[in-house]
Motif scaffolding. Structure first.
Motif, PDB file in Angstrom:
ATOM      1  N   LEU A  68     -15.752 -22.554   4.927  1.00 23.39           N
ATOM      2  CA  LEU A  68     -14.386 -22.983   4.799  1.00 23.39           C
ATOM      3  C   LEU A  68     -14.644 -24.444   4.472  1.00 23.39           C
ATOM      4  O   LEU A  68     -14.130 -25.168   3.557  1.00 23.39           O
ATOM      5  N   ARG A  69     -15.658 -25.222   5.285  1.00 20.61           N
ATOM      6  CA  ARG A  69     -15.738 -26.827   4.954  1.00 20.61           C
ATOM      7  C   ARG A  69     -16.338 -27.156   3.739  1.00 20.61           C
ATOM      8  O   ARG A  69     -16.092 -27.859   3.033  1.00 20.61           O
ATOM      9  N   ARG A  70     -17.436 -26.172   3.289  1.00 22.07           N
ATOM     10  CA  ARG A  70     -18.127 -26.254   1.994  1.00 22.07           C
ATOM     11  C   ARG A  70     -16.998 -26.067   1.024  1.00 22.07           C
ATOM     12  O   ARG A  70     -17.003 -26.588  -0.003  1.00 22.07           O
ATOM     13  N   LEU A  71     -16.229 -25.097   1.036  1.00 18.35           N
ATOM     14  CA  LEU A  71     -15.083 -24.666  -0.009  1.00 18.35           C
ATOM     15  C   LEU A  71     -14.089 -26.069  -0.182  1.00 18.35           C
ATOM     16  O   LEU A  71     -13.920 -26.368  -1.431  1.00 18.35           O
ATOM     17  N   CYS A  72     -13.771 -26.767   0.957  1.00 22.65           N
ATOM     18  CA  CYS A  72     -12.797 -27.822   0.912  1.00 22.65           C
ATOM     19  C   CYS A  72     -13.685 -29.090   0.194  1.00 22.65           C
ATOM     20  O   CYS A  72     -13.163 -29.760  -0.380  1.00 22.65           O
ATOM     21  N   PHE A  73     -14.909 -29.230   0.626  1.00 23.84           N
ATOM     22  CA  PHE A  73     -15.772 -30.075   0.141  1.00 23.84           C
ATOM     23  C   PHE A  73     -15.670 -29.976  -1.343  1.00 23.84           C
ATOM     24  O   PHE A  73     -15.468 -30.962  -2.196  1.00 23.84           O
ATOM     25  N   ASN A  74     -16.020 -28.730  -1.900  1.00 21.36           N
ATOM     26  CA  ASN A  74     -16.176 -28.636  -3.321  1.00 21.36           C
ATOM     27  C   ASN A  74     -14.792 -28.801  -4.047  1.00 21.36           C
ATOM     28  O   ASN A  74     -14.797 -29.506  -5.184  1.00 21.36           O
ATOM     29  N   LEU A  75     -13.742 -28.516  -3.423  1.00 18.79           N
ATOM     30  CA  LEU A  75     -12.422 -28.921  -3.823  1.00 18.79           C
ATOM     31  C   LEU A  75     -12.005 -30.390  -4.104  1.00 18.79           C
ATOM     32  O   LEU A  75     -11.737 -30.841  -5.056  1.00 18.79           O
ATOM     33  N   CYS A  76     -12.529 -31.148  -3.027  1.00 11.86           N
ATOM     34  CA  CYS A  76     -12.064 -32.590  -2.877  1.00 11.86           C
ATOM     35  C   CYS A  76     -13.311 -33.454  -3.772  1.00 11.86           C
ATOM     36  O   CYS A  76     -12.822 -34.341  -4.414  1.00 11.86           O
ATOM     37  N   ILE A  77     -14.307 -33.223  -3.425  1.00 11.37           N
ATOM     38  CA  ILE A  77     -15.361 -33.937  -4.076  1.00 11.37           C
ATOM     39  C   ILE A  77     -15.897 -33.645  -5.403  1.00 11.37           C
ATOM     40  O   ILE A  77     -15.814 -34.538  -6.254  1.00 11.37           O
TER      41      ILE A  77
END
Length: 91
Positions: free
Chosen positions: A8-17
């Motif tokens: 989940l954190r990697r998914l959010c990271f990809n979305l934001c960054i």
């Protein structure tokens, strides 16, 4: 709460960054819509259909900004990490 390898954190990271300009642009457009709506509320009479739409827009924007908060908090961390949500002055 989420380690750096959490899915989940990697998914959010990809979305934001990786989609930073798109993500920021979408959030900025919702901020502009909210500002325009706030100004328009001055001229909306109570009990009209327009007031119902105004409340609907308010509720929708609240949910959108809450989801943005969750995505950024999961990506950066909430308070413990160095660049966490509450430690960065821009947030």
């Amino acid at each position: 709460m989420f380690n750096k390898t959490n899915c989940l954190r990697r998914l959010c990271f990809n979305l934001c960054i990786y989609h930073n300009f798109l993500f920021d642009g979408i959030i900025l457009s919702f901020i502009i819509v909210g500002s325009i709506k706030l100004g328009a509320d001055t001229y909306i009479e109570e009990g009209t259909t327009l007031e119902t739409y105004s409340v609907l827009i308010d509720t929708s924007l609240t949910y959108i900004f809450f989801v943005e908060f969750l995505i950024i908090s999961i990506t950066r961390g909430f308070i413990v990490d160095e660049n966490s949500y509450l430690r960065e002055s821009f947030s």
